[in-house]
Design an enzyme around this catalytic site. Structure first.
Site, PDB file in Angstrom:
ATOM      1  N   ASP A 156      43.678 -49.033  20.459  1.00  0.00           N
ATOM      2  CA  ASP A 156      44.587 -47.926  20.150  1.00  0.00           C
ATOM      3  C   ASP A 156      46.010 -48.258  20.582  1.00  0.00           C
ATOM      4  OD1 ASP A 156      42.329 -46.567  19.421  1.00  0.00           O
ATOM      5  OD2 ASP A 156      42.117 -45.532  21.344  1.00  0.00           O
ATOM      6  N   GLY A 163      26.415 -53.324   7.678  1.00  0.00           N
ATOM      7  CA  GLY A 163      25.840 -52.650   8.833  1.00  0.00           C
ATOM      8  C   GLY A 163      25.225 -53.621   9.819  1.00  0.00           C
ATOM      9  N   HIS A 169      36.879 -39.561  24.764  1.00  0.00           N
ATOM     10  CA  HIS A 169      37.919 -40.385  24.153  1.00  0.00           C
ATOM     11  C   HIS A 169      38.053 -40.038  22.662  1.00  0.00           C
ATOM     12  CE1 HIS A 169      40.013 -44.417  23.624  1.00  0.00           C
ATOM     13  NE2 HIS A 169      39.650 -44.132  22.375  1.00  0.00           N
ATOM     14  N   GLU A 170      36.929 -40.032  21.964  1.00  0.00           N
ATOM     15  CA  GLU A 170      36.977 -39.751  20.524  1.00  0.00           C
ATOM     16  C   GLU A 170      37.427 -38.309  20.268  1.00  0.00           C
ATOM     17  OE1 GLU A 170      36.883 -41.969  18.303  1.00  0.00           O
ATOM     18  OE2 GLU A 170      36.247 -43.560  19.679  1.00  0.00           O
ATOM     19  N   THR A 218      18.039 -55.013   4.263  1.00  0.00           N
ATOM     20  CA  THR A 218      17.050 -55.709   3.439  1.00  0.00           C
ATOM     21  C   THR A 218      16.075 -54.714   2.833  1.00  0.00           C
ATOM     22  OG1 THR A 218      17.213 -57.481   5.063  1.00  0.00           O
ATOM     23  CG2 THR A 218      15.445 -57.638   3.447  1.00  0.00           C
ATOM     24  N   PRO A 224      22.600 -55.547  12.350  1.00  0.00           N
ATOM     25  CA  PRO A 224      21.253 -56.049  12.082  1.00  0.00           C
ATOM     26  C   PRO A 224      20.214 -54.978  12.397  1.00  0.00           C
ATOM     27  CG  PRO A 224      22.474 -57.606  13.432  1.00  0.00           C
ATOM     28  CD  PRO A 224      23.313 -56.376  13.329  1.00  0.00           C
ATOM     29  N   GLY A 225      19.202 -54.887  11.570  1.00  0.00           N
ATOM     30  CA  GLY A 225      18.115 -53.957  11.835  1.00  0.00           C
ATOM     31  C   GLY A 225      18.346 -52.554  11.334  1.00  0.00           C
ATOM     32  N   THR A 226      19.459 -52.320  10.647  1.00  0.00           N
ATOM     33  CA  THR A 226      19.721 -50.974  10.158  1.00  0.00           C
ATOM     34  C   THR A 226      19.059 -50.719   8.803  1.00  0.00           C
ATOM     35  OG1 THR A 226      21.838 -51.804   9.383  1.00  0.00           O
ATOM     36  CG2 THR A 226      21.852 -50.503  11.389  1.00  0.00           C
ATOM     37  N   GLY A 227      18.378 -51.733   8.269  1.00  0.00           N
ATOM     38  CA  GLY A 227      17.601 -51.505   7.054  1.00  0.00           C
ATOM     39  C   GLY A 227      18.258 -51.965   5.769  1.00  0.00           C
TER      40      GLY A 227
HETATM   41  P1  ADP Z   1      18.582 -55.587   8.197  1.00  0.00           P
HETATM   42  O1  ADP Z   1      18.350 -56.265   6.890  1.00  0.00           O
HETATM   43  O2  ADP Z   1      19.649 -54.536   8.133  1.00  0.00           O
HETATM   44  O3  ADP Z   1      18.785 -56.493   9.353  1.00  0.00           O
HETATM   45  P2  ADP Z   1      15.861 -54.805   7.862  1.00  0.00           P
HETATM   46  O4  ADP Z   1      15.932 -54.158   6.536  1.00  0.00           O
HETATM   47  O5  ADP Z   1      15.354 -56.191   7.897  1.00  0.00           O
HETATM   48  O6  ADP Z   1      17.275 -54.754   8.562  1.00  0.00           O
HETATM   49  O7  ADP Z   1      15.024 -53.873   8.833  1.00  0.00           O
HETATM   50  C1  ADP Z   1      13.959 -54.370   9.597  1.00  0.00           C
HETATM   51  C2  ADP Z   1      12.845 -53.357   9.663  1.00  0.00           C
HETATM   52  O8  ADP Z   1      13.237 -52.211  10.383  1.00  0.00           O
HETATM   53  C3  ADP Z   1      12.432 -52.848   8.301  1.00  0.00           C
HETATM   54  O9  ADP Z   1      11.464 -53.650   7.730  1.00  0.00           O
HETATM   55  C4  ADP Z   1      11.906 -51.460   8.619  1.00  0.00           C
HETATM   56  O10 ADP Z   1      10.562 -51.494   8.969  1.00  0.00           O
HETATM   57  C5  ADP Z   1      12.710 -51.042   9.809  1.00  0.00           C
HETATM   58  N1  ADP Z   1      13.808 -50.178   9.378  1.00  0.00           N
HETATM   59  C6  ADP Z   1      15.127 -50.464   9.471  1.00  0.00           C
HETATM   60  N2  ADP Z   1      15.870 -49.453   9.002  1.00  0.00           N
HETATM   61  C7  ADP Z   1      15.026 -48.500   8.572  1.00  0.00           C
HETATM   62  C8  ADP Z   1      15.186 -47.210   7.964  1.00  0.00           C
HETATM   63  N3  ADP Z   1      16.401 -46.711   7.710  1.00  0.00           N
HETATM   64  N4  ADP Z   1      14.089 -46.515   7.647  1.00  0.00           N
HETATM   65  C9  ADP Z   1      12.875 -47.019   7.909  1.00  0.00           C
HETATM   66  N5  ADP Z   1      12.641 -48.209   8.469  1.00  0.00           N
HETATM   67  C10 ADP Z   1      13.695 -48.957   8.816  1.00  0.00           C
HETATM   68 ZN    ZN Z   2      40.346 -44.873  20.639  1.00  0.00          ZN
END
Ligand code: ADP
Ligand code: ZN
Length: 603
Positions: A498, A198, A421-422, A205, A200-203
């Site tokens: 496509d 996923g 489109h989708e 870690t 970056p920042g999707t959680g």
């Molecule tokens: P990744 O590893 O995917 O880059 P992280 O896990 O480091 O992302 O996410 C960074 C911060 O964003 C987390 O510490 C959290 O506070 C917040 N965060 C990201 N996704 C979520 C989620 N699904 N639910 C709650 N907090 C989230």
């Molecule tokens: Zn398409």
């Protein structure tokens, strides 16, 4: 490697000290004499050369070539004193200064200086992290890639919101880590490695930590990007270290962040002469992964944004053979995430989180956490008691501007185009019976390049495809472009992928499967797979004239599909518009929503 690093400075230092002392002690051939003795030697013509120094006078005797001359040294005396004393015929000499301390210092200080220089170099080398596998004296604990260990992460699944599907898949791991004996009872085998995929920042870690927290096991982590630019051998040693440590405290979780930095396909990184370090580290990782049994209670979690560039060896069975998608959250997911992070600030009880969720399309969990924080700052600046919706809208604008700059968000018009489109793909997928069933439509950007996506899943395993099915597939691929044409009357770049896929299918129909009448049942292109690996090398044996015919046949197939798609979607224009509007509002559609659309298609 190791002994060389340790011994060279020592040897050099030794020689320098010895040389210096030789310089100092050339005095040995000199003889100190009193002033009047010196004058006597002069009178006897024994001294033939005099060197005047600051405080001394040296007399050098003449000797035949090859022998070392004797040097007599005396202190210089002022001329006046000599003239004054001469007539009295007394012995006279100048008092000799006590040079004992000076001599001692000249013996002690130089070695000290060298010792300091030596230590300095040693330190310098250690900082660079030299040393071989296993870590020498100097490299221990000095490398950039650190193994982070947390006895207890303190995170649970409650801290992770909006990614229910991923959580469900990881729950099994938690159960296993809690009671591995029970789990193996029926001979079931846990996967060794799970890849969290996923943006970056999707959680990712956070999820990994939550798994460790839920199971109450230690969490070892290391980041792939820290291995870059390290000395050959250190990365591999670090990986071995990591696994050894983990073994001692199993059951546990090992988390490797940014796996793509480390596990890039070896072929591609080798193009410019290779990268030994990365390769060694990756090989070590593969060896370690093969070397432990899941029974030991170690589960490996990896995170990446780009699984497609990973070395296939990493994804083989018994390694990272399971992937869990950690998507950007849709509207309801964002609402859940906001609920988690809002706990940290003071807010009015009637705060409408739903409204905030609908304002933040494309935000990741990390973006939302940032948003809550920013909103609190905005409210603080205004001396408010609570954070209100308007603080959120203000903060959203600022964050959106930032995200747009880095090209991570679509503007309203683009989102509208993507939705149509989708929906065009989806309606075609549902209208034509002979294609895979449509499972999910989404306008949340995923990965690189894809602005939205429509997931189709085959209802059964297929080994044979009929001509009609291939044609239908091309129509589904055309659906996106045609929908844009009908609604916005434009052609956009969104359809390039496509079109490439559609053209490939059409080309194969002509040249590989012999499905076109004019060209006959002839295979015109073959892939020499036996020797050249999976991609092989395309060979063809046909004339220019045939090449032209092929191009025309391909064009005709695609054009026919386009016309067919155009007529179906034009018939369903109202449905297209309504369901695209729905998609725009809800961001993802699946299950019953799709059934409703399916039933209203006019054929
Ligand atoms: P990744 O590893 O995917 O880059 P992280 O896990 O480091 O992302 O996410 C960074 C911060 O964003 C987390 O510490 C959290 O506070 C917040 N965060 C990201 N996704 C979520 C989620 N699904 N639910 C709650 N907090 C989230
Ligand atoms: Zn398409």
């Amino acid at each position: 490697m190791k002994p060389r690093f340790n011994i060279w400075p020592l040897i050099i230092t030794f020689f320098l000290v010895v040389t210096f002392q030789n310089l100092v002690t050339t005095n040995a051939t000199m003889k100190r004499v009193s002033y009047d003795e010196f004058m006597g030697l002069l009178d006897n013509k024994e001294i033939t050369e005099v060197v005047l120094g600051e405080t001394t006078m040296k007399g050098i005797t003449s000797v035949p070539e090859g022998e070392t001359p004797q040097i007599y040294v005396t202190n210089r005396v002022e001329e006046d004193a000599v003239k004054l004393l001469k007539p009295y015929n007394v012995k006279f000499r100048k008092e000799v200064e006590n040079t004992f301390f000076r001599d001692i210092l000249s013996w002690v200080i130089p070695p000290l200086i060298f010792v300091f220089i030596w230590i300095y170099f040693l330190k310098k080398m250690a900082q660079k992290g030299g040393g071989g596998p296993g870590g020498s004296l100097m490299s221990v604990g000095k490398s950039k890639a650190k193994v982070y260990v947390e006895k207890n992460t303190g995170k649970t699944f409650k801290d992770v919101a909006g990614v229910d599907e991923a959580k469900r898949e990881l729950e099994e791991i938690v159960d296993f880590l809690k009671d591995k004996e029970k789990y193996g009872r029926l001979g079931g085998r846990m996967p060794k490695g799970i890849l969290l995929v996923g943006s970056p920042g999707t959680g990712k870690t956070l999820l990994a930590k939550a798994v460790a927290g839920e199971a109450g096991v230690p969490f070892f982590s290391i980041s792939g990007s820290e291995f870059v630019e390290m000395f050959v051998g250190v990365g591999a040693a670090r990986v071995r270290d990591l696994f050894n440590q983990a073994r001692k405290s199993s059951p546990c979780i090992i988390f490797i962040d940014e796996l793509d930095a480390l596990g890039k396909s070896r072929g591609s990184s080798n193009m410019y002469g290779g990268n030994d370090e990365k390769e060694q580290t990756l090989n070590q990782l593969l060896t370690e992964m093969d070397g432990f049994e899941t029974k030991e209670g170690i589960i490996l979690l990896g995170a990446t944004n780009r699984p497609e560039i990973l070395d296939p060896a990493l994804l083989r069975a018994g390694r990272f053979d399971r992937q869990v998608l950690v998507d950007r959250p849709d509207k309801s997911g964002r609402l859940e995430i906001l609920k988690v992070h809002i706990q940290r600030v003071k807010y009015k009880k009637d705060l409408d989180l739903k409204q905030i969720a609908s304002l933040t399309t494309g935000f990741t969990g990390a973006d939302l956490e940032n948003l809550v924080n920013e909103a609190a700052l905005v409210a603080t600046r205004k001396d408010k008691e609570y954070v209100e919706v308007e603080d959120f809208t203000q903060a959203t604008e600022r964050i959106v501007a930032g995200l747009e700059k880095t090209n991570r968000l679509l503007n309203d018009f683009e989102r509208k185009v993507v939705a149509h489109h989708e929906m065009g793909h989806a309606i075609m997928g549902m209208a034509l019976k002979s294609v895979d069933e449509v499972h999910k439509i989404s306008i949340i950007p995923r990965g690189m390049g894809a602005l939205g996506y429509t997931i189709q899943r085959p209802s059964e395993d297929r080994f044979l495809m009929r001509k009609e099915e291939l044609e239908a597939k091309i129509c589904v691929l055309m659906g996106g472009r045609v929908a844009e044409k009908i609604i916005f009357n434009h052609l956009s770049t969104g359809a390039s992928d496509d079109l490439a896929k559609a053209t490939d299918i059409a080309r194969s129909m002509v040249t590989k499967y012999g499905m076109v009448k004019q060209l006959g049942h002839v295979s015109l292109e073959r892939t020499q797979q036996q020797f050249l690996g999976p991609d092989g090398m395309k060979t063809h044996e046909y004339s220019e004239a045939t090449a032209k015919e092929i191009d025309e046949a391909v064009k005709l197939i695609v054009e026919n599909a386009y016309q067919r798609t155009l007529s179906i979607l034009t018939n369903n224009k109202k449905l297209l518009e309504n369901s695209a509007a729905d998609l725009l509002k809800r961001e993802t559609l699946e299950g019953d929503d799709l059934n409703a659309i399916r039933e209203s298609i006019i054929l």
